[in-house]
Design a protein around this motif. Structure first.
Motif, short mmCIF file in Angstrom:
data_model
loop_
_atom_site.label_atom_id
_atom_site.label_comp_id
_atom_site.label_asym_id
_atom_site.label_seq_id
_atom_site.Cartn_x
_atom_site.Cartn_y
_atom_site.Cartn_z
N LEU A 114 0.82 -1.21 0.00
CA LEU A 114 0.00 0.00 0.00
C LEU A 114 0.86 1.26 0.00
O LEU A 114 0.51 2.26 -0.63
CB LEU A 114 -0.92 0.03 1.23
N ALA A 115 1.99 1.20 0.69
CA ALA A 115 2.86 2.37 0.80
C ALA A 115 3.43 2.77 -0.56
O ALA A 115 3.81 3.93 -0.76
CB ALA A 115 3.99 2.11 1.79
N LEU A 145 -1.17 2.04 8.53
CA LEU A 145 -1.92 1.79 7.30
C LEU A 145 -3.14 2.69 7.13
O LEU A 145 -3.48 3.06 6.00
CB LEU A 145 -2.37 0.33 7.25
N LEU A 146 -3.77 3.05 8.22
CA LEU A 146 -4.99 3.86 8.11
C LEU A 146 -4.75 5.22 7.45
O LEU A 146 -5.55 5.62 6.58
CB LEU A 146 -5.63 4.03 9.49
N SER A 151 -5.27 8.64 2.55
CA SER A 151 -4.62 9.42 1.49
C SER A 151 -4.98 8.92 0.11
O SER A 151 -5.31 9.70 -0.80
CB SER A 151 -3.10 9.38 1.69
N LEU A 152 -4.97 7.59 -0.08
CA LEU A 152 -5.29 7.00 -1.39
C LEU A 152 -6.78 7.19 -1.72
O LEU A 152 -7.14 7.40 -2.88
CB LEU A 152 -4.93 5.52 -1.41
N GLN A 153 -7.62 7.13 -0.71
CA GLN A 153 -9.05 7.35 -0.94
C GLN A 153 -9.30 8.77 -1.42
O GLN A 153 -10.10 9.01 -2.32
CB GLN A 153 -9.83 7.07 0.35
N PHE A 162 -9.15 -4.41 4.51
CA PHE A 162 -8.02 -5.13 5.10
C PHE A 162 -8.40 -6.59 5.35
O PHE A 162 -9.48 -6.89 5.84
CB PHE A 162 -7.59 -4.47 6.40
N ILE A 163 -7.50 -7.48 4.98
CA ILE A 163 -7.69 -8.92 5.21
C ILE A 163 -6.93 -9.28 6.48
O ILE A 163 -5.71 -9.09 6.56
CB ILE A 163 -7.13 -9.76 4.05
N ASN A 164 -7.62 -9.81 7.46
CA ASN A 164 -6.95 -10.28 8.67
C ASN A 164 -6.38 -11.66 8.42
O ASN A 164 -7.12 -12.60 8.09
CB ASN A 164 -7.93 -10.31 9.84
#
Length: 205
Positions: A114-115, A145-146, A151-153, A162-164
């Motif tokens: 994601l980064a 991550l949040l 930012s991407l949104q 998110f997948i746990n």
């Protein structure tokens, strides 16, 4: 009668080789996001990795087939392998994006990616055509991550879930290293994949 929208997960990667970490992420995505199918798509020509370090496409594809053979909601595609040029994610998602087929796409990846998503080729297109599902091990690093998700949104309208997943520490590099050293890879890859690697003496110096 309105046709039901199929929820399709796309999981790309070199899969050099595929291992239980990949399968755990895919299974958790399937269960947690009520997907109908997860499609494994091995990279053809990666924009980020040295092709000399990657097994032939047919070998990687065969190991994927062996690994997912007993799972009815897993399948694989050779789209990137048979497509000329560099395997950019946006082109792959675009190839599976068929509104007429009533499908909703979910692109599965590791949360660490994601980064770097902002630096991918055409993140705007990927965001428009799919929902990103990022695998997070045991809920780790959510505080980091949040803000990235927000930012991407804001920038691309990216939808991110998110997948746990369990904290199962295994990588393709680890498996290659263990094979080169003659160490066991049992319980790191499916038995059929382990057998294939040994029979074909893959990664053995």
């Amino acid at each position: 009668m309105q046709k039901r929208v199929r929820r399709i997960g796309l999981m790309g990667g070199t899969f050099n080789p595929i291992h239980y970490g990949h399968l755990l992420i895919a299974e958790n995505a399937y269960e947690q996001y009520h997907l109908d199918e997860v499609i494994f798509i091995p990279t053809g020509q990666s924009p980020h990795k040295d092709a000399r370090q990657i097994l032939r496409a047919d070998e990687r594809m065969e190991m994927i087939r062996l690994a997912i053979a007993d799972n009815p909601h897993f399948s694989c595609s050779d789209y990137e392998i048979r497509t000329e040029g560099i395997s950019y994610t946006y082109l792959t998602v675009q190839a599976f994006y068929e509104p007429a087929e009533e499908r909703e796409l979910f692109f599965i990846m590791g949360a660490d990616s994601l980064a770097y998503f902002d630096a991918w080729m055409r993140p705007d297109k990927i965001s428009r055509m799919s929902t990103i599902l990022a695998a997070v091990r045991d809920g780790l690093n959510m505080e980091e991550l949040l803000p990235i998700r927000e930012s991407l949104q804001q920038k691309y309208g990216t939808k991110i879930g998110f997948i746990n997943t369990p904290n199962f520490s295994v990588s393709s590099r680890m498996i290659r290293h263990r094979m080169e050293k003659g160490h066991s890879i049992r319980y790191l890859v499916p038995e059929a994949v382990e057998r294939y690697l040994k029979e074909h003496r893959v990664y053995v110096q």
